[in-house]
Design an enzyme around this catalytic site. Sequence first.
Site, PDB file in Angstrom:
ATOM      1  N   ARG A   1      -1.689  -4.651   3.019  1.00 46.19           N
ATOM      2  CA  ARG A   1      -2.876  -3.874   3.437  1.00 46.19           C
ATOM      3  C   ARG A   1      -3.146  -4.001   4.930  1.00 46.19           C
ATOM      4  O   ARG A   1      -4.303  -3.971   5.359  1.00 46.19           O
ATOM      5  CB  ARG A   1      -4.121  -4.301   2.654  1.00 46.19           C
ATOM      6  CG  ARG A   1      -4.076  -3.970   1.187  1.00 46.19           C
ATOM      7  CD  ARG A   1      -4.356  -2.494   0.958  1.00 46.19           C
ATOM      8  NE  ARG A   1      -4.278  -2.159  -0.449  1.00 46.19           N
ATOM      9  CZ  ARG A   1      -5.343  -2.026  -1.236  1.00 46.19           C
ATOM     10  NH1 ARG A   1      -6.540  -2.190  -0.744  1.00 46.19           N
ATOM     11  NH2 ARG A   1      -5.194  -1.715  -2.490  1.00 46.19           N
TER      12      ARG A   1
ATOM     13  N   ARG B   1      -9.222  -1.806   6.394  1.00 43.19           N
ATOM     14  CA  ARG B   1     -10.584  -1.817   6.929  1.00 43.19           C
ATOM     15  C   ARG B   1     -10.923  -3.000   7.828  1.00 43.19           C
ATOM     16  O   ARG B   1     -11.965  -2.994   8.470  1.00 43.19           O
ATOM     17  CB  ARG B   1     -11.593  -1.723   5.778  1.00 43.19           C
ATOM     18  CG  ARG B   1     -11.694  -0.322   5.223  1.00 43.19           C
ATOM     19  CD  ARG B   1     -12.294  -0.331   3.859  1.00 43.19           C
ATOM     20  NE  ARG B   1     -11.434  -1.109   2.966  1.00 43.19           N
ATOM     21  CZ  ARG B   1     -11.720  -1.392   1.698  1.00 43.19           C
ATOM     22  NH1 ARG B   1     -12.846  -0.988   1.180  1.00 43.19           N
ATOM     23  NH2 ARG B   1     -10.867  -2.083   0.963  1.00 43.19           N
TER      24      ARG B   1
ATOM     25  N   ARG C   1     -12.154   6.182   9.538  1.00 42.76           N
ATOM     26  CA  ARG C   1     -12.785   6.413   8.235  1.00 42.76           C
ATOM     27  C   ARG C   1     -14.185   7.020   8.345  1.00 42.76           C
ATOM     28  O   ARG C   1     -14.680   7.576   7.374  1.00 42.76           O
ATOM     29  CB  ARG C   1     -12.835   5.098   7.446  1.00 42.76           C
ATOM     30  CG  ARG C   1     -11.538   4.764   6.753  1.00 42.76           C
ATOM     31  CD  ARG C   1     -11.335   5.583   5.478  1.00 42.76           C
ATOM     32  NE  ARG C   1     -12.073   5.005   4.366  1.00 42.76           N
ATOM     33  CZ  ARG C   1     -13.098   5.562   3.768  1.00 42.76           C
ATOM     34  NH1 ARG C   1     -13.537   6.730   4.173  1.00 42.76           N
ATOM     35  NH2 ARG C   1     -13.698   4.973   2.759  1.00 42.76           N
TER      36      ARG C   1
ATOM     37  N   ASP D   1      -1.184   5.154  -1.303  1.00 39.15           N
ATOM     38  CA  ASP D   1      -1.844   4.323  -2.301  1.00 39.15           C
ATOM     39  C   ASP D   1      -0.929   4.179  -3.515  1.00 39.15           C
ATOM     40  O   ASP D   1      -0.017   4.981  -3.720  1.00 39.15           O
ATOM     41  CB  ASP D   1      -3.196   4.917  -2.721  1.00 39.15           C
ATOM     42  CG  ASP D   1      -3.989   3.917  -3.560  1.00 39.15           C
ATOM     43  OD1 ASP D   1      -4.491   2.935  -2.981  1.00 39.15           O
ATOM     44  OD2 ASP D   1      -4.059   4.081  -4.787  1.00 39.15           O
TER      45      ASP D   1
ATOM     46  N   TYR E   1      -4.166   1.766 -14.614  1.00 41.29           N
ATOM     47  CA  TYR E   1      -5.177   2.725 -14.142  1.00 41.29           C
ATOM     48  C   TYR E   1      -5.195   3.987 -15.010  1.00 41.29           C
ATOM     49  O   TYR E   1      -6.261   4.541 -15.288  1.00 41.29           O
ATOM     50  CB  TYR E   1      -4.922   3.103 -12.683  1.00 41.29           C
ATOM     51  CG  TYR E   1      -5.262   1.982 -11.730  1.00 41.29           C
ATOM     52  CD1 TYR E   1      -6.584   1.695 -11.401  1.00 41.29           C
ATOM     53  CD2 TYR E   1      -4.266   1.184 -11.170  1.00 41.29           C
ATOM     54  CE1 TYR E   1      -6.907   0.663 -10.543  1.00 41.29           C
ATOM     55  CE2 TYR E   1      -4.575   0.148 -10.301  1.00 41.29           C
ATOM     56  CZ  TYR E   1      -5.895  -0.113  -9.996  1.00 41.29           C
ATOM     57  OH  TYR E   1      -6.212  -1.140  -9.159  1.00 41.29           O
TER      58      TYR E   1
END
Length: 339
Positions: free
Chosen positions: A23, A27, A36, A72, A147
């Site tokens: 990652r 963020r 973003r 993703d 998922y």
Amino acid sequence: MNDLILRALRGEPTPRRPLWIMRQAGRYLPEYRALRTQHRFKDLAGNPQLAAEVTMLPLARFPLDAAIIFADLMSPIPALGLGVRFDPGPVLSTPVRSAGDVDGLREPVSDEIAPEVMVALRHVKRELNGRAALLGFAGSPWSLAAYLVQGQGAPGFPALRALVAQDAGLVAALLGKLTTLAVRYLGAQVAAGADAIQIFDTWAGLLPLAEWTRTVRPHLVRLLAETRTLGVPRILFVQDAPHLVEAYAALDAEAIAVDWREDLGALRTRLGTSRAIQGNLDPATLLAGPEATRRGAIALLGSLPALGHVVNLGHGILPETPIESVQAMIDVVHQEVPS
Ligand code: CP3
């Protein structure tokens, strides 16, 4: 050409240990947060120019040895005919739970699977110009199924485990389709320039060993058999599954990546030199600041020989991570005196 990672993944000696961060385009980077404010995550990942730009952000700041394509786990899922949104994690428009749902999944050819990811890979490859290796990735069939069946992330994914108990044949059919999807998706990424690939089995640990062996293992074996011919190293990441690490390490991948719970020194002793090992500083250690990170990184390097070790975190870097901690981790790796 910086091929430190590729050499380490092949078990060859390198002048220092290579390093990248799961990652790493995320963020914790102020420049990512700035982007973003203008774009939703889905729009960043869905636009090849923006995805390429985001992929390169951490490399502009840090001397990392790999870029991982900004996409993703769910990026290939729309090709099955399913809708996915992010809130902040993936949410399926309709969960996949019945035979009709599984039969209704499309069986896309390579060109139909996340074409934006292939365009982004080509941009990044050009821009990297050999400065770092380019990593592609896919979710394991099981972690994708988690998922799809649950419909979104949920502790323990009970709907998935219930479906395993209720209808093993249906789960096998779903995992079979997801395996074919992952093989084609990874093949397309290698054709678009990925130098190595990581298979994320984030939700590996949900089943006991015997059930995992029956339900999950056959599909992973096929995935690995069918990606071996791509000719690039494959890193198999297994998360939160201490009872399965041994079984994952016995599978046919060039490298095993594990979360922070695992003792890499003990793993190296058990594996011998047959596999590269990636990992596994606790992402939370970085929250404790640069000094704690430095101590943690020194302890990690001291726990196993450099040969065949790719330094990383034990899971994705946390959004609250101070930049100084990332720099401290990199400094420790770059300053290690070869023994
Ligand atoms: O490593 C990288 O820098 C590449 C990018 C990458 C993302 N997702 C971008 C992303 C990778 C490799 C992934 C894989 C992924 N996605 C996994 C497997 C790895 C793991 O963490 O175990 C999983 C389980 C997901 C599912 C997912 N996507 C979740 C749970 C979330 C929300 C929570 C979170 O961690 O952010 C996402 C959204 C997502 N994927 C973001 C990013 C940068 C955050 C989106 C945002 O900017 O708000």
